[in-house]
Design a protein around this motif. Structure first.
Motif, PDB file in Angstrom:
ATOM      1  N   ARG A   1       0.824  -1.199   0.000  1.00  0.00           N
ATOM      2  CA  ARG A   1       0.000   0.000   0.000  1.00  0.00           C
ATOM      3  C   ARG A   1       0.870   1.266   0.000  1.00  0.00           C
ATOM      4  N   PRO A   2       0.320   2.414  -0.455  1.00  0.00           N
ATOM      5  CA  PRO A   2       1.113   3.647  -0.560  1.00  0.00           C
ATOM      6  C   PRO A   2       1.876   4.022   0.705  1.00  0.00           C
ATOM      7  N   GLN A   3       1.228   3.914   1.862  1.00  0.00           N
ATOM      8  CA  GLN A   3       1.910   4.286   3.104  1.00  0.00           C
ATOM      9  C   GLN A   3       3.106   3.364   3.377  1.00  0.00           C
ATOM     10  N   MET A   4       2.938   2.088   3.075  1.00  0.00           N
ATOM     11  CA  MET A   4       4.036   1.131   3.268  1.00  0.00           C
ATOM     12  C   MET A   4       5.138   1.346   2.236  1.00  0.00           C
ATOM     13  N   MET A   5       4.753   1.730   1.016  1.00  0.00           N
ATOM     14  CA  MET A   5       5.772   2.046   0.009  1.00  0.00           C
ATOM     15  C   MET A   5       6.596   3.251   0.458  1.00  0.00           C
ATOM     16  N   ALA A   6       5.920   4.247   1.059  1.00  0.00           N
ATOM     17  CA  ALA A   6       6.640   5.411   1.573  1.00  0.00           C
ATOM     18  C   ALA A   6       7.626   5.001   2.660  1.00  0.00           C
ATOM     19  N   ALA A   7       7.200   4.085   3.531  1.00  0.00           N
ATOM     20  CA  ALA A   7       8.084   3.591   4.600  1.00  0.00           C
ATOM     21  C   ALA A   7       9.263   2.822   4.008  1.00  0.00           C
ATOM     22  N   GLN A   8       9.006   2.072   2.946  1.00  0.00           N
ATOM     23  CA  GLN A   8      10.083   1.338   2.279  1.00  0.00           C
ATOM     24  C   GLN A   8      11.119   2.298   1.691  1.00  0.00           C
ATOM     25  N   LEU A   9      10.650   3.374   1.088  1.00  0.00           N
ATOM     26  CA  LEU A   9      11.570   4.360   0.516  1.00  0.00           C
ATOM     27  C   LEU A   9      12.343   5.083   1.617  1.00  0.00           C
ATOM     28  N   ASP A  10      11.692   5.334   2.747  1.00  0.00           N
ATOM     29  CA  ASP A  10      12.397   5.927   3.900  1.00  0.00           C
ATOM     30  C   ASP A  10      13.550   5.032   4.346  1.00  0.00           C
ATOM     31  N   ARG A  11      13.318   3.738   4.328  1.00  0.00           N
ATOM     32  CA  ARG A  11      14.372   2.815   4.753  1.00  0.00           C
ATOM     33  C   ARG A  11      15.571   2.869   3.808  1.00  0.00           C
ATOM     34  N   ILE A  12      15.300   2.949   2.515  1.00  0.00           N
ATOM     35  CA  ILE A  12      16.399   3.030   1.546  1.00  0.00           C
ATOM     36  C   ILE A  12      17.237   4.275   1.808  1.00  0.00           C
ATOM     37  N   VAL A  13      16.565   5.396   2.026  1.00  0.00           N
ATOM     38  CA  VAL A  13      17.282   6.650   2.305  1.00  0.00           C
ATOM     39  C   VAL A  13      18.101   6.523   3.586  1.00  0.00           C
ATOM     40  N   SER A  14      17.521   5.933   4.609  1.00  0.00           N
ATOM     41  CA  SER A  14      18.212   5.780   5.888  1.00  0.00           C
ATOM     42  C   SER A  14      19.482   4.941   5.736  1.00  0.00           C
ATOM     43  N   ILE A  15      19.374   3.809   5.063  1.00  0.00           N
ATOM     44  CA  ILE A  15      20.534   2.923   4.881  1.00  0.00           C
ATOM     45  C   ILE A  15      21.595   3.601   4.016  1.00  0.00           C
ATOM     46  N   SER A  16      21.165   4.453   3.091  1.00  0.00           N
ATOM     47  CA  SER A  16      22.123   5.120   2.185  1.00  0.00           C
ATOM     48  C   SER A  16      23.074   6.048   2.927  1.00  0.00           C
ATOM     49  N   ARG A  17      22.752   6.406   4.144  1.00  0.00           N
ATOM     50  CA  ARG A  17      23.610   7.318   4.908  1.00  0.00           C
ATOM     51  C   ARG A  17      24.736   6.598   5.649  1.00  0.00           C
ATOM     52  N   LEU A  18      24.736   5.267   5.624  1.00  0.00           N
ATOM     53  CA  LEU A  18      25.845   4.519   6.214  1.00  0.00           C
ATOM     54  C   LEU A  18      27.090   4.709   5.352  1.00  0.00           C
ATOM     55  N   SER A  19      28.226   4.930   5.974  1.00  0.00           N
ATOM     56  CA  SER A  19      29.439   5.313   5.230  1.00  0.00           C
ATOM     57  C   SER A  19      29.943   4.237   4.270  1.00  0.00           C
ATOM     58  N   HIS A  20      29.701   2.972   4.578  1.00  0.00           N
ATOM     59  CA  HIS A  20      30.224   1.874   3.750  1.00  0.00           C
ATOM     60  C   HIS A  20      29.170   1.345   2.774  1.00  0.00           C
ATOM     61  N   VAL A  21      28.007   1.995   2.731  1.00  0.00           N
ATOM     62  CA  VAL A  21      26.924   1.589   1.821  1.00  0.00           C
ATOM     63  C   VAL A  21      26.744   2.647   0.743  1.00  0.00           C
ATOM     64  N   ASP A  22      26.735   2.218  -0.504  1.00  0.00           N
ATOM     65  CA  ASP A  22      26.529   3.127  -1.634  1.00  0.00           C
ATOM     66  C   ASP A  22      25.277   2.670  -2.381  1.00  0.00           C
ATOM     67  N   ILE A  23      24.227   3.502  -2.355  1.00  0.00           N
ATOM     68  CA  ILE A  23      22.983   3.184  -3.058  1.00  0.00           C
ATOM     69  C   ILE A  23      22.799   4.205  -4.171  1.00  0.00           C
ATOM     70  N   ARG A  24      22.595   3.712  -5.379  1.00  0.00           N
ATOM     71  CA  ARG A  24      22.395   4.604  -6.531  1.00  0.00           C
ATOM     72  C   ARG A  24      21.127   4.217  -7.276  1.00  0.00           C
ATOM     73  N   ILE A  25      20.513   5.240  -7.880  1.00  0.00           N
ATOM     74  CA  ILE A  25      19.274   5.050  -8.636  1.00  0.00           C
ATOM     75  C   ILE A  25      19.506   5.437 -10.085  1.00  0.00           C
ATOM     76  N   VAL A  26      19.171   4.541 -10.999  1.00  0.00           N
ATOM     77  CA  VAL A  26      19.236   4.876 -12.425  1.00  0.00           C
ATOM     78  C   VAL A  26      17.926   5.563 -12.785  1.00  0.00           C
ATOM     79  N   PRO A  27      17.954   6.878 -13.087  1.00  0.00           N
ATOM     80  CA  PRO A  27      16.696   7.606 -13.329  1.00  0.00           C
ATOM     81  C   PRO A  27      16.138   7.346 -14.723  1.00  0.00           C
ATOM     82  N   LEU A  28      14.827   7.449 -14.834  1.00  0.00           N
ATOM     83  CA  LEU A  28      14.185   7.241 -16.132  1.00  0.00           C
ATOM     84  C   LEU A  28      14.604   8.299 -17.152  1.00  0.00           C
ATOM     85  N   ARG A  29      14.979   9.477 -16.674  1.00  0.00           N
ATOM     86  CA  ARG A  29      15.311  10.554 -17.601  1.00  0.00           C
ATOM     87  C   ARG A  29      16.691  10.396 -18.240  1.00  0.00           C
ATOM     88  N   ALA A  30      17.518   9.490 -17.709  1.00  0.00           N
ATOM     89  CA  ALA A  30      18.886   9.348 -18.214  1.00  0.00           C
ATOM     90  C   ALA A  30      18.906   8.563 -19.519  1.00  0.00           C
TER      91      ALA A  30
END
Length: 276
Positions: free
Chosen positions: A174-203
Motif C-alpha cells: 500500500r502507498p503508506q508502506m511504500m513510503a516507509a520502504q523508501l524511507d528505509r532506503i534513504v536511511s541505509i544510504s547514509r551509512l558510510s560503507h553503503v553506496d545506493i544509486r538510482i538509475v533515473p528514467l530521464r537518463a
C-alpha cells in the motif's frame, strides 16, 4: 558435461598419457592436492585450470578448446525454485547469509524489486506470499531475510546497490508502506560503507536492464530468473557482470541527488494515502 564428468575425463586423459599426477600438477602450476580434487569432482576447475592440465598432459589444441568450454559451462549452476521450495526457502536465506559473512564487497543490480537487504518486513511478506508457502515457512523465511540484514551494519564490508527508478514506483504494498520502504532506503544510504544509486528514467541509457544480479567480491555472480537461481563462477563471465554493473553505476544518481529523487516519489505516495 557436469563437474563429475569433467573431472573423470581429465583423470582418464592423464592416465592415458602415462604421466604421473605429481608431474602433471607441477607443469600445470598447481599442487597435487588441487589436481586430485579436480579429478575427483571435489573442486570445480576454471577454464584456465583445465587448459593448464591439458597442456601438461600434451593433448591437441582442439581437445583443449573443447574441455575448456566444458569447464566454463560447468561453472554455471542453476537450481530451480521448485527444488529450493522443497528443501525450504528459509534455508536459501541461511546460505545467502553465510556467503555474505565471507565476502568483502557486494555489488547488487536490481531493476525489478527493492533488494532483499533493503526491504522492510511488510515488503518482504508481500514478495514472498507469491510462493504459496505455509504460514510457518513464510515466517521463517521473513525472519531469515531480516537476520541477513545485519550485514548492512558491518562497516568492514563495502556494499554497493544500483536500483532502477521504476522499482521505487512499483506498487508492491500500500502507498503508506511504500513510503516507509523508501524511507528505509534513504536511511541505509547514509551509512558510510553503503553506496545506493538510482538509475533515473530521464537518463539516456546505453545498456539494457535485463535482470537482477549480485556480485560477491570478484568470484561469484548470482542471477535470479523466473524459474531458477543461477550461480556463475567463471572469471570471464563474472567480468561481464562487473562491466555491466559499472556501466549502470556511471549512469545512476548518488548521494543527495539520489535521495531527492526518492523523497519526491515518497511524497507522492503519502499524498495518495491522504487523499485515498
Amino acid at each position: 558435461m557436469n563437474r563429475a564428468q569433467l573431472g573423470a575425463a581429465l583423470r582418464a586423459l592423464r592416465a592415458a598419457s602415462g604421466k604421473e599426477a605429481k608431474a602433471v600438477a607441477r607443469s600445470a602450476l598447481m599442487s597435487p592436492s588441487k589436481l586430485s580434487k579436480i579429478e575427483n569432482a571435489k573442486l570445480p576447475p576454471s577454464a584456465t585450470d583445465v587448459e593448464r592440465i591439458l597442456t601438461a598432459i600434451g593433448v591437441s589444441d582442439e581437445v583443449k578448446a573443447e574441455y575448456a568450454e566444458a569447464a566454463r559451462a560447468s561453472a554455471t549452476e542453476a537450481t530451480a525454485w521448485r527444488l529450493l521450495k522443497r528443501i525450504g526457502v528459509h534455508k536459501g536465506q541461511q546460505a545467502a547469509k553465510a556467503l555474505e559473512a565471507q565476502m568483502s564487497v557486494l555489488r547488487l543490480f536490481q531493476p525489478a524489486l527493492v533488494p532483499g537487504l533493503l526491504q522492510t518486513p511488510e515488503y518482504i511478506r508481500a514478495i514472498l506470499q507469491r510462493h504459496n508457502m505455509s504460514e510457518d515457512a513464510l515466517t521463517r523465511t521473513i525472519n531469515g531475510r531480516l537476520e541477513r540484514q545485519a550485514v548492512l551494519y558491518d562497516n568492514a564490508k563495502s556494499l554497493r546497490f544500483i536500483i532502477t527508478e521504476p522499482v521505487l514506483r512499483w506498487r508492491i504494498v500500500r502507498p503508506q508502506m511504500m513510503a516507509a520502504q523508501l524511507d528505509r532506503i534513504v536511511s541505509i544510504s547514509r551509512l558510510s560503507h553503503v553506496d545506493i544509486r538510482i538509475v533515473p528514467l530521464r537518463a539516456q541509457q546505453h545498456d539494457i536492464a535485463n535482470h537482477a544480479f549480485v556480485i560477491r567480491d570478484h568470484s561469484m555472480v548470482t542471477v535470479e530468473t523466473v524459474h531458477a537461481e543461477v550461480v556463475v563462477t567463471d572469471p570471464r563471465d563474472v567480468s561481464l557482470y562487473i562491466d555491466k554493473f559499472e556501466g549502470f553505476e556511471r549512469a545512476a544518481l548518488a548521494d543527495d541527488e539520489m535521495r531527492d529523487l526518492i523523497d519526491g516519489i515518497r511524497n507522492k505516495f503519502l499524498r495518495e494515502q491522504e487523499t485515498g
